[in-house]
Design an enzyme around this catalytic site. Structure first.
Site, PDB file in Angstrom:
ATOM      1  N   ASP A  31       0.851  -1.195   0.000  1.00  0.00           N
ATOM      2  CA  ASP A  31       0.000   0.000   0.000  1.00  0.00           C
ATOM      3  C   ASP A  31       0.882   1.238   0.000  1.00  0.00           C
ATOM      4  OD1 ASP A  31      -2.674  -1.427   1.256  1.00  0.00           O
ATOM      5  OD2 ASP A  31      -0.773  -2.222   1.947  1.00  0.00           O
ATOM      6  N   HIS A  60      -8.261   0.669   0.680  1.00  0.00           N
ATOM      7  CA  HIS A  60      -7.999   2.081   0.374  1.00  0.00           C
ATOM      8  C   HIS A  60      -8.443   2.898   1.572  1.00  0.00           C
ATOM      9  CE1 HIS A  60      -7.826   0.602  -3.723  1.00  0.00           C
ATOM     10  NE2 HIS A  60      -9.036   0.103  -3.556  1.00  0.00           N
TER      11      HIS A  60
HETATM   12  P1  IMP Z   1      -4.040 -11.963  -1.762  1.00  0.00           P
HETATM   13  O1  IMP Z   1      -4.047 -10.897  -2.807  1.00  0.00           O
HETATM   14  O2  IMP Z   1      -5.094 -11.816  -0.706  1.00  0.00           O
HETATM   15  O3  IMP Z   1      -4.011 -13.337  -2.359  1.00  0.00           O
HETATM   16  O4  IMP Z   1      -2.652 -11.809  -0.964  1.00  0.00           O
HETATM   17  C1  IMP Z   1      -1.418 -12.063  -1.573  1.00  0.00           C
HETATM   18  C2  IMP Z   1      -0.329 -11.162  -1.019  1.00  0.00           C
HETATM   19  O5  IMP Z   1      -0.587  -9.843  -1.421  1.00  0.00           O
HETATM   20  C3  IMP Z   1      -0.228 -11.117   0.500  1.00  0.00           C
HETATM   21  O6  IMP Z   1       1.120 -10.897   0.868  1.00  0.00           O
HETATM   22  C4  IMP Z   1      -1.095  -9.909   0.862  1.00  0.00           C
HETATM   23  O7  IMP Z   1      -0.768  -9.390   2.126  1.00  0.00           O
HETATM   24  C5  IMP Z   1      -0.743  -8.980  -0.279  1.00  0.00           C
HETATM   25  N1  IMP Z   1      -1.800  -8.012  -0.683  1.00  0.00           N
HETATM   26  C6  IMP Z   1      -2.902  -8.239  -1.402  1.00  0.00           C
HETATM   27  N2  IMP Z   1      -3.603  -7.121  -1.611  1.00  0.00           N
HETATM   28  C7  IMP Z   1      -2.898  -6.134  -1.043  1.00  0.00           C
HETATM   29  C8  IMP Z   1      -3.095  -4.719  -0.952  1.00  0.00           C
HETATM   30  O8  IMP Z   1      -4.047  -4.114  -1.454  1.00  0.00           O
HETATM   31  N3  IMP Z   1      -2.116  -4.049  -0.282  1.00  0.00           N
HETATM   32  C9  IMP Z   1      -1.048  -4.657   0.273  1.00  0.00           C
HETATM   33  N4  IMP Z   1      -0.825  -5.958   0.191  1.00  0.00           N
HETATM   34  C10 IMP Z   1      -1.746  -6.699  -0.444  1.00  0.00           C
END
Ligand code: IMP
Length: 451
Positions: A31, A60
């Site tokens: 983020d 967000h």
């Molecule tokens: P997933 O997208 O839920 O499958 O997560 C996969 C990886 O991406 C993990 O390390 C999450 O913590 C990270 N992740 C997914 N979406 C975000 C986001 O919007 N911001 C930060 N990390 C994210």
């Protein structure tokens, strides 16, 4: 360095002067304060806000008229009053959660009634299917778990790839028999899933979709040409990437990554835009990198001294910044110039917005308390453990021997920190010549221009 309150307006105007298609994207892994850039576009001539990829994993944080709101299914720009909101075919959606987010927004006097447009081919996420699979897979992987958000994102894309997931179109058009059959197919492939629960949830998702269509949806993009049409009409479009460039499946952090393609090329293709569309790209990075989830943060603070760990807590306390999706505390890292250079080589980027410039002051204060040198580090090249210099790419292995330079920080002067930080970025990336802006606080107008 300009500090007028109109700097954020200038940021938006300059982008729109160049193209009616603006993309806001995170330039590293996590983020990166994209709202700071998106909020500059609260203007009447923004026609369409686009959520391009991802789903409830995205978080967000939006500061809107003094209120702090968080969004997951909807893009942060949904608060831009005059714009229509488009969830692209490459979103993965839990309809019940989307509807509750819309009600929550209405409670904050933001009514998206008749403003929402949904792509036909977006995958529907059932908590009892994709989300349950996410948990199941993570548990099986134990030590190598990705640290996903457990929102079912990976399985939703995977079931789409297998062509067994249910799309918005199918949820609208198909009869019970068809959908029940699909659920049986999914359970046939993944026997750990509970068919009864899925059938029950399907009924809820259908009724929520009906509610969505009656109360909120302006139209369904059955042709999948909405963004393409509006782009050609010359309407102003703001696209929000979910996650960030290096968190994409091919971003370099595999397997600790999300499941969609987050590159500019990927987003253009998701939106059915030709490769030679001409987006103006604003990339955001944080002055101090922060991360949740699994995997290694190669430039993590704290390797040199455990004292830096105190900064993690101070960062969370002072910025109220826990991760909006999971509430977990973040790991913090120094600036990874190798990763930034890599991102710049493979994506067109026209403006860099460095968010949280004010954090540097907090870092300096914590360093002072811990009697550490008041410095900020920039990791800009590295050697492999066998002594060879590694040519390019993204290094997520802390065993590489990093070469860094640092700048002195002031515990009480944000402008001097920003000046030093900007100068160093400029010096380390002589091949790029974009304008650089800094965010200096939570307010929409807390933006200064470095050059
Ligand atoms: P997933 O997208 O839920 O499958 O997560 C996969 C990886 O991406 C993990 O390390 C999450 O913590 C990270 N992740 C997914 N979406 C975000 C986001 O919007 N911001 C930060 N990390 C994210």
């Amino acid at each position: 360095m300009e500090t007028m309150s109109s700097v954020s307006e200038e940021l938006a105007q300059k982008a729109l002067d160049k193209s009616n298609l603006v993309i806001v994207a995170g330039a590293q892994w996590w983020d990166e304060g994209k709202w700071k850039a998106v909020s500059a576009f609260q203007r009447k001539d923004i026609f369409l806000i686009v959520g391009a990829n991802g789903g409830g994993n995205a978080g967000h944080t939006v500061h809107y008229h003094g209120e702090k709101l968080d969004f997951h299914e909807l893009p942060g720009g949904s608060v831009i009053e005059w714009a229509q909101i488009y969830l692209s075919k490459w979103k993965v959606i839990n309809v019940a959660t989307l509807v509750s987010e819309l009600y929550k927004l209405r409670g904050a006097w933001i009514d998206l009634k008749g403003k929402l447009i949904i792509g036909w081919w977006a995958q529907v996420i059932l908590k009892s299917a994709q989300q349950a699979l996410d948990q199941h897979i993570e548990a099986l992987k134990w030590k190598s778990a990705v640290g996903t958000t457990m929102k079912g994102i990976g399985p939703a894309y995977a079931l789409g790839d297998l062509r067994v997931g249910i799309t918005i179109k199918e949820l609208v058009m198909k009869d019970d028999d068809y959908l029940h059959n699909r659920i049986k197919t999914i359970v046939g492939i993944f026997p750990s899933l509970q068919e009864e629960n899925m059938l029950r949830e399907l009924v809820t998702e259908r009724s929520k979709l009906r509610e969505l269509m009656e109360s909120w949806v302006l139209s369904i993009d059955t042709e999948d040409m909405l963004v393409n049409d509006r782009y050609r009409d010359g309407r102003n479009i703001l696209v929000e990437q979910s996650q960030s460039f290096l968190l994409g499946r091919e971003g370099g952090a595999y397997p600790n990554c999300t499941s969609s393609d987050t590159s500019i090329a990927g987003l253009l293709s998701y939106l059915n835009l030709p490769y030679n569309a001409n987006p103006e790209v604003i990339a955001t990075i944080k002055a101090v990198m922060s991360k949740v989830g699994g995997g290694i943060l190669a430039t993590q603070m704290g390797r040199e001294s455990n004292q830096y760990l105190a900064f993690e807590q101070a960062f969370a306390d002072m910025t109220d910044e826990k991760w909006v999706t999971t509430g977990r505390l973040r790991d913090l890292g120094w600036v990874d110039m190798v990763a930034l250079r890599h991102v710049l080589r493979i994506n067109p980027i026209h403006t860099l917005l460095i968010t949280k410039g004010d954090i540097l002051k907090i870092l300096a204060r914590e360093q002072q308390k811990a009697k550490l040198p008041l410095e900020m580090r920039f990791y800009h090249s590295f050697q492999s453990p066998d002594g060879h210099t590694v040519p390019s790419g993204v290094i997520t292995d802390p065993d590489y021997i990093w070469q860094h330079s640092s700048i002195a920080l002031s515990p009480d002067d944000t402008s001097s920190n920003i000046r030093a930080f900007g100068d160093r970025i400029w010096e380390l990336l002589p091949e790029f010549s974009w304008p650089i802006y800094f965010g200096t606080g939570a307010g929409e107008r807390d933006v200064v221009k470095f050059r």
